[in-house]
Design a protein around this motif. Structure first.
Motif, PDB file in Angstrom:
ATOM      1  N   PRO A 126       1.018  -1.237  -0.404  1.00 31.36           N
ATOM      2  CA  PRO A 126      -0.276  -0.124   0.002  1.00 31.36           C
ATOM      3  C   PRO A 126       0.810   1.275   0.428  1.00 31.36           C
ATOM      4  O   PRO A 126       0.576   2.323  -0.306  1.00 31.36           O
ATOM      5  N   ASP A 127       2.331   1.426   1.162  1.00 29.51           N
ATOM      6  CA  ASP A 127       2.580   2.535   0.784  1.00 29.51           C
ATOM      7  C   ASP A 127       3.783   2.547  -0.579  1.00 29.51           C
ATOM      8  O   ASP A 127       4.153   3.441  -0.232  1.00 29.51           O
ATOM      9  N   ASP A 128       4.091   2.291  -0.759  1.00 26.60           N
ATOM     10  CA  ASP A 128       4.663   1.229  -2.614  1.00 26.60           C
ATOM     11  C   ASP A 128       4.131   2.291  -3.894  1.00 26.60           C
ATOM     12  O   ASP A 128       4.061   2.397  -4.311  1.00 26.60           O
ATOM     13  N   ARG A 129       3.022   2.168  -4.011  1.00 25.12           N
ATOM     14  CA  ARG A 129       1.476   2.288  -4.509  1.00 25.12           C
ATOM     15  C   ARG A 129       2.181   3.599  -5.576  1.00 25.12           C
ATOM     16  O   ARG A 129       2.183   2.971  -6.896  1.00 25.12           O
ATOM     17  N   ALA A 130       1.856   4.206  -4.574  1.00 24.75           N
ATOM     18  CA  ALA A 130       1.868   5.794  -5.629  1.00 24.75           C
ATOM     19  C   ALA A 130       3.476   5.816  -6.323  1.00 24.75           C
ATOM     20  O   ALA A 130       3.491   6.419  -7.396  1.00 24.75           O
ATOM     21  N   ALA A 131       4.703   5.649  -5.867  1.00 22.83           N
ATOM     22  CA  ALA A 131       5.761   5.277  -6.155  1.00 22.83           C
ATOM     23  C   ALA A 131       5.768   4.628  -7.455  1.00 22.83           C
ATOM     24  O   ALA A 131       6.644   4.836  -8.860  1.00 22.83           O
ATOM     25  N   ASN A 132       5.639   3.598  -7.138  1.00 26.17           N
ATOM     26  CA  ASN A 132       5.366   2.561  -8.564  1.00 26.17           C
ATOM     27  C   ASN A 132       4.564   2.603  -9.740  1.00 26.17           C
ATOM     28  O   ASN A 132       5.498   2.443 -11.046  1.00 26.17           O
ATOM     29  N   PHE A 133       3.323   3.601  -9.187  1.00 23.96           N
ATOM     30  CA  PHE A 133       2.612   4.642 -10.264  1.00 23.96           C
ATOM     31  C   PHE A 133       3.197   5.190 -11.488  1.00 23.96           C
ATOM     32  O   PHE A 133       3.657   5.536 -12.259  1.00 23.96           O
ATOM     33  N   GLY A 134       4.835   5.974 -10.056  1.00 22.70           N
ATOM     34  CA  GLY A 134       5.083   6.591 -10.549  1.00 22.70           C
ATOM     35  C   GLY A 134       6.418   6.339 -12.017  1.00 22.70           C
ATOM     36  O   GLY A 134       6.465   6.953 -12.775  1.00 22.70           O
ATOM     37  N   LEU A 135       6.071   4.790 -11.632  1.00 22.19           N
ATOM     38  CA  LEU A 135       7.408   4.512 -12.408  1.00 22.19           C
ATOM     39  C   LEU A 135       6.249   4.104 -14.035  1.00 22.19           C
ATOM     40  O   LEU A 135       6.776   4.386 -15.092  1.00 22.19           O
ATOM     41  N   ILE A 136       4.827   4.578 -14.115  1.00 21.74           N
ATOM     42  CA  ILE A 136       4.719   3.472 -14.952  1.00 21.74           C
ATOM     43  C   ILE A 136       4.528   4.972 -15.987  1.00 21.74           C
ATOM     44  O   ILE A 136       3.997   5.027 -17.082  1.00 21.74           O
ATOM     45  N   GLY A 137       4.255   6.376 -14.588  1.00 20.28           N
ATOM     46  CA  GLY A 137       3.931   7.924 -15.650  1.00 20.28           C
ATOM     47  C   GLY A 137       5.443   8.192 -16.063  1.00 20.28           C
ATOM     48  O   GLY A 137       5.510   8.539 -17.405  1.00 20.28           O
ATOM     49  N   ALA A 138       6.294   7.368 -15.374  1.00 18.43           N
ATOM     50  CA  ALA A 138       7.689   8.093 -16.351  1.00 18.43           C
ATOM     51  C   ALA A 138       7.827   6.753 -17.437  1.00 18.43           C
ATOM     52  O   ALA A 138       8.256   7.518 -19.026  1.00 18.43           O
ATOM     53  N   ALA A 139       7.186   5.670 -18.101  1.00 15.70           N
ATOM     54  CA  ALA A 139       7.093   4.747 -19.158  1.00 15.70           C
ATOM     55  C   ALA A 139       6.683   5.960 -20.296  1.00 15.70           C
ATOM     56  O   ALA A 139       6.864   5.427 -21.012  1.00 15.70           O
ATOM     57  N   PRO A 319       0.318  10.034 -10.275  1.00 18.53           N
ATOM     58  CA  PRO A 319       0.696   8.619  -8.789  1.00 18.53           C
ATOM     59  C   PRO A 319      -0.137   8.805  -7.954  1.00 18.53           C
ATOM     60  O   PRO A 319       0.210   7.571  -7.159  1.00 18.53           O
ATOM     61  N   ALA A 320       0.396  10.417  -7.048  1.00 23.74           N
ATOM     62  CA  ALA A 320       0.159  11.009  -5.767  1.00 23.74           C
ATOM     63  C   ALA A 320      -1.395  10.222  -5.592  1.00 23.74           C
ATOM     64  O   ALA A 320      -1.962   9.489  -4.313  1.00 23.74           O
ATOM     65  N   LEU A 321      -2.151  11.055  -6.726  1.00 19.88           N
ATOM     66  CA  LEU A 321      -3.789  10.537  -6.342  1.00 19.88           C
ATOM     67  C   LEU A 321      -4.472   9.017  -6.788  1.00 19.88           C
ATOM     68  O   LEU A 321      -5.246   8.219  -5.939  1.00 19.88           O
ATOM     69  N   GLN A 322      -3.485   8.278  -7.826  1.00 17.78           N
ATOM     70  CA  GLN A 322      -3.778   7.014  -8.022  1.00 17.78           C
ATOM     71  C   GLN A 322      -3.257   5.780  -7.030  1.00 17.78           C
ATOM     72  O   GLN A 322      -3.849   5.637  -6.851  1.00 17.78           O
ATOM     73  N   GLY A 323      -2.461   6.531  -6.172  1.00 17.34           N
ATOM     74  CA  GLY A 323      -1.424   5.705  -4.560  1.00 17.34           C
ATOM     75  C   GLY A 323      -3.158   5.738  -3.346  1.00 17.34           C
ATOM     76  O   GLY A 323      -3.368   4.932  -3.531  1.00 17.34           O
ATOM     77  N   ILE A 324      -3.321   6.875  -3.144  1.00 19.20           N
ATOM     78  CA  ILE A 324      -4.698   7.156  -2.008  1.00 19.20           C
ATOM     79  C   ILE A 324      -5.924   6.836  -3.102  1.00 19.20           C
ATOM     80  O   ILE A 324      -6.710   5.687  -1.865  1.00 19.20           O
ATOM     81  N   MET A 325      -6.574   6.366  -4.162  1.00 21.24           N
ATOM     82  CA  MET A 325      -7.258   6.022  -4.289  1.00 21.24           C
ATOM     83  C   MET A 325      -7.642   3.882  -4.169  1.00 21.24           C
ATOM     84  O   MET A 325      -8.342   2.947  -4.387  1.00 21.24           O
ATOM     85  N   SER A 326      -6.033   3.833  -4.628  1.00 14.77           N
ATOM     86  CA  SER A 326      -6.012   2.334  -4.650  1.00 14.77           C
ATOM     87  C   SER A 326      -6.000   2.234  -3.575  1.00 14.77           C
ATOM     88  O   SER A 326      -6.328   0.678  -3.076  1.00 14.77           O
TER      89      SER A 326
END
Length: 405
Positions: A126-139, A319-326
């Motif tokens: 749960p605490d890593d999702r926002a950062a990992n969503f950031g990787l997708i945004g980077a891609a 990614p931060a919003l995605q992390g909160i909603m996820s």
């Protein structure tokens, strides 16, 4: 980096590249198959682009829901195979209607970003999702840069070359995924597929019932509409305000895409540790307002080129919003959530260009009451302010508690 994660990032990059890769050849290709002038080709180009976005809007929740039922692996691999075949069809298309069919199928297969995000949610804490969503945004940002560049180079070999290249890339990634992608949807989190929840409105309505998610969906959508000001009017803005040539416009967009990749692929982890998810969303909104206002009134092309990559520093919002909603939705609804977000992004891609280009035209016409080429950026700033007000007025309580801890 795990091979499965690399596959997910390549898939998202290909989704992003697929749009930009064919942009350089579309005017010539449409004229070639239609036998018409550039003006008519531009109209058909708009139809093809809108069709692609509409398909993503309609099928984002469907693809996400299917992945919740049948698993991420078969949905992703099948989509890549169909994508490769679709590019081959477009490569040999001899009519505008076959190209239109290609964009319909392409829009559906490119809706797999929802499944890619859901896979990332499955394998992340749960605490890593926002950062990992950031990787997708980077891609996505890398694909945004590489697509037009590669398409421009391949265009030297003919109007069909980028389509063949895209087909090969999709097929190779499907083979790679076949060997490295493990399934993450187990019987414990598998959810039945229901059409009532697999359409954009049904999906958003269902997620809106989850405490705290409804306002976040509004914030996410407003941000996407505001962000789309860049692809919608940037080339027209640069030409009108600074007299930029296409090469300079391409350079500025490349700078923006590279900085987005840096921010979402690396810098966001530092920002999240420093500010938490809620603080990161607020920072991104405040920074975006400043960036949009500055771009609205800048009159020096060099300053604009400096501001362009700096504006990407606000790219931590998504990614931060995605992390909160996820964190707010259950494990069996991750695909549904990401599908709804894909639809929201696609709807923004449909609406924003019309609104932003209309605003640009209204403030740049010869008889305009007030000349301001940067007016669309002021509109984007206003949308960001509204989104920030909604975010602060309806705080995600779970995220607040975690950040406070």
């Amino acid at each position: 980096m795990r091979p499965a994660v690399l596959f997910i990032l390549i898939t998202v990059m290909l989704d992003s590249m697929g749009i930009g890769l064919i942009i350089p050849v579309m005017p010539d290709l449409i004229q070639e198959v239609q036998g018409t002038g550039l003006s008519t080709a531009a109209l058909w180009g708009g139809v093809l682009s809108t069709t692609f976005a509409v398909m993503q809007f309609l099928f984002g929740p469907v693809i996400g829901g299917l992945s919740d039922r049948f698993g991420r692996r078969p949905v992703l691999l099948l989509s890549l195979v169909v994508m490769a075949l679709d590019y081959l069809v477009m490569a040999v298309a001899g009519s505008i209607f076959l190209l239109l069919l290609g964009r319909v199928i392409g829009g559906i297969t490119a809706a797999t970003q929802s499944t890619a995000n859901a896979y990332m949610a499955d394998i992340s804490g749960p605490d890593d999702r926002a950062a990992n969503f950031g990787l997708i945004g980077a891609a996505f940002g890398v694909g945004f840069v590489l697509g037009p560049l590669l398409g421009g180079v391949l265009a030297e070999y003919g109007t069909r070359a980028p389509f063949y290249a895209a087909a090969v890339l999709a097929a190779l990634n499907a083979v790679f995924g076949y060997f490295v992608l493990r399934e993450t949807v187990t019987d414990d989190i598998r959810r039945p597929f229901r059409w009532a929840r697999a359409n954009p409105l049904g999906s958003i309505r269902q997620l809106g019932r989850v405490p705290g998610v409804g306002p976040l969906l509004i914030v996410f959508f407003l941000y996407q509409v505001a962000f789309m000001v860049y692809p919608a009017i940037w080339s027209y803005f640069g030409k009108e305000r600074f007299g930029w040539e296409p090469a300079t416009i391409g350079l500025s967009l490349a700078l923006f895409g590279i900085m987005m990749a840096v921010v979402q692929g690396g810098l966001i982890r530092w920002v999240l540790r420093l500010l938490g998810e809620r603080g990161t969303v607020i920072y991104g909104h405040v920074f975006d307002v400043g960036a949009f206002v500055a771009l609205a009134f800048v009159t020096n092309g060099t300053v604009a080129l400096i501001l362009t990559p700096l504006a990407a520093l606000a790219a931590v919002i998504t990614p931060a919003l995605q992390g909160i909603m996820s964190k707010a939705v259950s494990a069996d609804a991750q695909g549904e959530l990401q599908g709804a977000l894909t639809s929201a992004m696609a709807l923004a891609m449909i609406l924003s260009p019309m609104v932003m280009t209309g605003t640009f035209a209204a403030f740049t016409e010869t008889d305009a009451a007030f000349y301001l080429p940067g007016a669309p950026f002021l509109l984007s700033a206003a949308l960001i302010v509204v989104g920030l007000v909604v975010f602060i007025a309806f705080p995600p309580k779970g995220a607040l508690a975690r950040d406070a801890g």
